[in-house]
Design a protein around this motif. Structure first.
Motif, PDB file in Angstrom:
ATOM      1  N   ASN A  41      34.437  38.785  28.445  1.00 51.47           N
ATOM      2  CA  ASN A  41      34.272  37.390  28.015  1.00 51.47           C
ATOM      3  C   ASN A  41      35.627  36.696  27.912  1.00 51.47           C
ATOM      4  OD1 ASN A  41      33.056  35.067  27.138  1.00 51.47           O
ATOM      5  ND2 ASN A  41      32.753  35.790  25.032  1.00 51.47           N
ATOM      6  N   THR A  42      36.268  36.481  29.060  1.00 47.10           N
ATOM      7  CA  THR A  42      37.571  35.811  29.057  1.00 47.10           C
ATOM      8  C   THR A  42      37.440  34.468  29.777  1.00 47.10           C
ATOM      9  OG1 THR A  42      38.331  36.666  31.187  1.00 47.10           O
ATOM     10  CG2 THR A  42      38.694  38.073  29.248  1.00 47.10           C
ATOM     11  N   PRO A  43      38.289  33.487  29.453  1.00 44.19           N
ATOM     12  CA  PRO A  43      38.226  32.190  30.138  1.00 44.19           C
ATOM     13  C   PRO A  43      38.362  32.350  31.655  1.00 44.19           C
ATOM     14  CG  PRO A  43      39.623  32.038  28.200  1.00 44.19           C
ATOM     15  CD  PRO A  43      39.282  33.493  28.356  1.00 44.19           C
ATOM     16  N   ALA A  44      39.242  33.224  32.123  1.00 46.39           N
ATOM     17  CA  ALA A  44      39.460  33.366  33.572  1.00 46.39           C
ATOM     18  C   ALA A  44      38.208  33.900  34.266  1.00 46.39           C
ATOM     19  CB  ALA A  44      40.639  34.302  33.824  1.00 46.39           C
ATOM     20  N   LEU A  45      37.598  34.946  33.698  1.00 46.79           N
ATOM     21  CA  LEU A  45      36.383  35.511  34.318  1.00 46.79           C
ATOM     22  C   LEU A  45      35.229  34.518  34.253  1.00 46.79           C
ATOM     23  CD1 LEU A  45      36.630  39.183  33.031  1.00 46.79           C
ATOM     24  CD2 LEU A  45      36.604  38.479  35.434  1.00 46.79           C
ATOM     25  N   ASN A  46      35.113  33.814  33.147  1.00 43.81           N
ATOM     26  CA  ASN A  46      34.020  32.839  33.032  1.00 43.81           C
ATOM     27  C   ASN A  46      34.211  31.664  33.990  1.00 43.81           C
ATOM     28  OD1 ASN A  46      32.397  34.223  31.214  1.00 43.81           O
ATOM     29  ND2 ASN A  46      33.553  33.473  29.436  1.00 43.81           N
ATOM     30  N   GLU A  47      35.466  31.340  34.294  1.00 36.97           N
ATOM     31  CA  GLU A  47      35.735  30.274  35.273  1.00 36.97           C
ATOM     32  C   GLU A  47      35.286  30.718  36.675  1.00 36.97           C
ATOM     33  OE1 GLU A  47      36.545  26.513  35.967  1.00 36.97           O
ATOM     34  OE2 GLU A  47      36.643  27.420  33.967  1.00 36.97           O
ATOM     35  N   VAL A  48      35.568  31.964  37.023  1.00 33.68           N
ATOM     36  CA  VAL A  48      35.107  32.500  38.323  1.00 33.68           C
ATOM     37  C   VAL A  48      33.582  32.499  38.357  1.00 33.68           C
ATOM     38  CG1 VAL A  48      35.015  34.577  39.767  1.00 33.68           C
ATOM     39  CG2 VAL A  48      37.164  33.919  38.673  1.00 33.68           C
ATOM     40  N   ARG A  49      32.959  32.924  37.266  1.00 32.32           N
ATOM     41  CA  ARG A  49      31.486  32.953  37.205  1.00 32.32           C
ATOM     42  C   ARG A  49      30.905  31.542  37.346  1.00 32.32           C
ATOM     43  NH1 ARG A  49      32.085  36.851  32.028  1.00 32.32           N
ATOM     44  NH2 ARG A  49      32.131  38.853  33.123  1.00 32.32           N
ATOM     45  N   LYS A  50      31.594  30.584  36.761  1.00 33.41           N
ATOM     46  CA  LYS A  50      31.115  29.201  36.880  1.00 33.41           C
ATOM     47  C   LYS A  50      31.185  28.745  38.339  1.00 33.41           C
ATOM     48  CE  LYS A  50      33.308  25.374  35.382  1.00 33.41           C
ATOM     49  NZ  LYS A  50      33.944  24.522  34.364  1.00 33.41           N
ATOM     50  N   SER A  51      32.258  29.084  39.039  1.00 32.25           N
ATOM     51  CA  SER A  51      32.384  28.709  40.464  1.00 32.25           C
ATOM     52  C   SER A  51      31.288  29.361  41.291  1.00 32.25           C
ATOM     53  CB  SER A  51      33.748  29.139  41.024  1.00 32.25           C
ATOM     54  OG  SER A  51      34.770  28.452  40.371  1.00 32.25           O
ATOM     55  N   ILE A  52      30.976  30.633  41.000  1.00 28.13           N
ATOM     56  CA  ILE A  52      29.901  31.326  41.733  1.00 28.13           C
ATOM     57  C   ILE A  52      28.573  30.599  41.490  1.00 28.13           C
ATOM     58  CG2 ILE A  52      28.543  33.460  41.860  1.00 28.13           C
ATOM     59  CD1 ILE A  52      31.156  34.963  41.087  1.00 28.13           C
ATOM     60  N   THR A  53      28.337  30.222  40.230  1.00 32.05           N
ATOM     61  CA  THR A  53      27.087  29.531  39.885  1.00 32.05           C
ATOM     62  C   THR A  53      27.026  28.184  40.591  1.00 32.05           C
ATOM     63  OG1 THR A  53      27.209  30.642  37.749  1.00 32.05           O
ATOM     64  CG2 THR A  53      25.629  28.846  37.925  1.00 32.05           C
ATOM     65  N   GLN A  54      28.140  27.473  40.634  1.00 34.01           N
ATOM     66  CA  GLN A  54      28.168  26.180  41.344  1.00 34.01           C
ATOM     67  C   GLN A  54      27.844  26.387  42.827  1.00 34.01           C
ATOM     68  OE1 GLN A  54      32.124  25.249  39.875  1.00 34.01           O
ATOM     69  NE2 GLN A  54      31.350  23.397  38.853  1.00 34.01           N
ATOM     70  N   MET A  55      28.382  27.447  43.423  1.00 32.33           N
ATOM     71  CA  MET A  55      28.104  27.711  44.841  1.00 32.33           C
ATOM     72  C   MET A  55      26.623  27.989  45.059  1.00 32.33           C
ATOM     73  SD  MET A  55      31.286  29.899  46.270  1.00 32.33           S
ATOM     74  CE  MET A  55      32.616  30.123  45.140  1.00 32.33           C
ATOM     75  N   LEU A  56      26.010  28.704  44.127  1.00 29.88           N
ATOM     76  CA  LEU A  56      24.568  28.961  44.254  1.00 29.88           C
ATOM     77  C   LEU A  56      23.781  27.656  44.143  1.00 29.88           C
ATOM     78  CD1 LEU A  56      24.268  32.251  42.169  1.00 29.88           C
ATOM     79  CD2 LEU A  56      23.852  32.003  44.623  1.00 29.88           C
ATOM     80  N   SER A  76      16.547  48.955  40.507  1.00 27.52           N
ATOM     81  CA  SER A  76      17.827  49.508  40.961  1.00 27.52           C
ATOM     82  C   SER A  76      18.880  48.398  41.078  1.00 27.52           C
ATOM     83  CB  SER A  76      17.654  50.202  42.306  1.00 27.52           C
ATOM     84  OG  SER A  76      17.323  49.244  43.282  1.00 27.52           O
ATOM     85  N   PRO A  77      20.152  48.735  40.763  1.00 30.47           N
ATOM     86  CA  PRO A  77      21.193  47.706  40.840  1.00 30.47           C
ATOM     87  C   PRO A  77      21.436  47.266  42.280  1.00 30.47           C
ATOM     88  CG  PRO A  77      22.126  49.829  40.206  1.00 30.47           C
ATOM     89  CD  PRO A  77      20.648  50.021  40.302  1.00 30.47           C
ATOM     90  N   HIS A  78      21.944  46.058  42.427  1.00 27.73           N
ATOM     91  CA  HIS A  78      22.097  45.479  43.754  1.00 27.73           C
ATOM     92  C   HIS A  78      23.528  45.050  44.032  1.00 27.73           C
ATOM     93  CE1 HIS A  78      20.799  42.404  46.901  1.00 27.73           C
ATOM     94  NE2 HIS A  78      20.379  43.562  47.340  1.00 27.73           N
ATOM     95  N   GLY A  79      24.196  44.500  43.021  1.00 28.19           N
ATOM     96  CA  GLY A  79      25.612  44.154  43.177  1.00 28.19           C
ATOM     97  C   GLY A  79      25.875  42.981  44.094  1.00 28.19           C
ATOM     98  N   SER A  80      24.941  42.036  44.186  1.00 25.62           N
ATOM     99  CA  SER A  80      25.131  40.958  45.169  1.00 25.62           C
ATOM    100  C   SER A  80      25.602  39.636  44.573  1.00 25.62           C
ATOM    101  CB  SER A  80      23.844  40.732  45.959  1.00 25.62           C
ATOM    102  OG  SER A  80      22.800  40.364  45.097  1.00 25.62           O
ATOM    103  N   CYS A  81      25.208  39.307  43.341  1.00 27.18           N
ATOM    104  CA  CYS A  81      25.519  37.958  42.844  1.00 27.18           C
ATOM    105  C   CYS A  81      26.958  37.842  42.361  1.00 27.18           C
ATOM    106  CB  CYS A  81      24.546  37.544  41.746  1.00 27.18           C
ATOM    107  SG  CYS A  81      24.835  38.318  40.123  1.00 27.18           S
ATOM    108  N   LYS A  82      27.547  38.941  41.951  1.00 30.18           N
ATOM    109  CA  LYS A  82      28.946  39.019  41.495  1.00 30.18           C
ATOM    110  C   LYS A  82      29.217  38.263  40.189  1.00 30.18           C
ATOM    111  CE  LYS A  82      29.921  41.713  44.744  1.00 30.18           C
ATOM    112  NZ  LYS A  82      29.581  43.080  44.367  1.00 30.18           N
ATOM    113  N   LEU A  83      28.145  37.815  39.546  1.00 30.31           N
ATOM    114  CA  LEU A  83      28.331  37.131  38.277  1.00 30.31           C
ATOM    115  C   LEU A  83      28.815  38.076  37.182  1.00 30.31           C
ATOM    116  CD1 LEU A  83      27.495  34.128  38.280  1.00 30.31           C
ATOM    117  CD2 LEU A  83      25.820  34.742  36.563  1.00 30.31           C
ATOM    118  N   CYS A  84      28.488  39.353  37.356  1.00 29.47           N
ATOM    119  CA  CYS A  84      28.836  40.340  36.327  1.00 29.47           C
ATOM    120  C   CYS A  84      30.228  40.917  36.536  1.00 29.47           C
ATOM    121  CB  CYS A  84      27.802  41.456  36.309  1.00 29.47           C
ATOM    122  SG  CYS A  84      27.913  42.522  37.749  1.00 29.47           S
ATOM    123  N   THR A  85      31.039  40.254  37.344  1.00 30.21           N
ATOM    124  CA  THR A  85      32.394  40.756  37.598  1.00 30.21           C
ATOM    125  C   THR A  85      33.184  40.855  36.288  1.00 30.21           C
ATOM    126  OG1 THR A  85      32.391  39.794  39.800  1.00 30.21           O
ATOM    127  CG2 THR A  85      34.545  40.321  38.851  1.00 30.21           C
TER     128      THR A  85
END
Ligand code: SF4
Ligand code: FES
Length: 242
Positions: free
Chosen positions: A73-88, A40-49
């Motif tokens: 697949n846009t530079p802006a969304l991938n930049e947010v995803r990178k920040s989330i990954t760095q926080m993890l 079941s989906p969880h929606g917690s990591c927010k990487l799929c924003t």
């Protein structure tokens, strides 16, 4: 058939599918960590924003609907995803060079995919309890990203209830539902999906370390997109199946 539009490409969907379901079925990769097909989906990591008609939503929990214009697949969304990954990364102790899961770790692979070169933020250096009590499994909580895949797999697939997340804020951590709180006193076994679903090196099988050489591990040979689109299986999983 109904369709949504992802980055300019029409993607068909069945009623009841999420944006993530439809995208993966069509071979479109949306970065994700806490999502796994069949769980079941969880929606917690927010990487799929993704951006749906100008609004940020989680692709793994949002139902696909006719007329959705989605940016993925846009530079802006991938930049947010990178920040989330760095926080993890900085929130745990992800010392990849000494981790058995290196090269088979989805968090690490997503970091590479997003061009992450450092943790950017100051390290937390948590000191959470390692549980090596079980004869066949070890739990290193300092690598846990609290995706709850093991929690959901245990409940939904294994028919057990071995894991949960406890605590608040920076004190959140994975707990084991047994009288002592130890894995040895739970009913988890290596036949359970929960023992194999961890996307990082937090739950490991004992006595099976470093068997696949560096350079031949999953993400040495395949991108995280290929792997998550179901084109290849993790070497660890494959090894267990053999
Ligand atoms: S132990 Fe692994 S699967 Fe379970 S919550 Fe932590 S990172 Fe996710
Ligand atoms: S994959 Fe959607 S929020 Fe984690």
């Amino acid at each position: 058939m109904s369709s949504i539009n992802i980055d300019g490409t029409d993607v068909p969907f069945e009623p009841g599918q999420t944006i993530m379901d439809a995208a993966l079925a069509a071979g479109v990769y949306i970065p994700h960590l806490c999502h796994k097909p069949g769980i079941s989906p969880h929606g917690s990591c927010k990487l799929c924003t993704v951006d749906v008609n100008g609004r940020a939503v989680s692709a793994c929990t949002m139902a696909a609907a006719e007329g959705q214009k989605i940016e993925n697949n846009t530079p802006a969304l991938n930049e947010v995803r990178k920040s989330i990954t760095q926080m993890l990364f900085i929130e745990g102790n992800h010392l990849c060079p000494s981790c058995e899961k290196t090269g088979d770790c989805t968090l690490q692979a997503v970091g590479y995919h997003l061009g992450m070169l450092d943790g950017h933020y100051p390290q937390f250096y948590p000191r959470r309890e390692v549980d090596a009590s079980h004869p066949s499994l070890v739990l290193d909580r300092d690598r846990c990203i609290m995706c709850e895949l093991c929690v959901r797999a245990s409940r939904e697939v294994d028919g057990k209830d071995v894991f949960a997340i406890g605590g608040r804020g920076t004190g959140r951590h994975l707990i084991v539902n047994s009288a002592t709180g130890k894995l040895a006193d739970s009913d988890i076994t290596t036949d359970d999906l929960a023992a194999h679903i961890c996307p990082v090196g937090a739950i490991l099988i004992k006595d099976h370390g470093y068997e696949v050489p560096i350079g031949r591990r999953t993400f040495d040979l395949h991108s995280v997109a290929e792997t998550d689109l179901g084109e290849v299986k993790l070497t660890k999983t494959r090894h267990h199946d053999e």
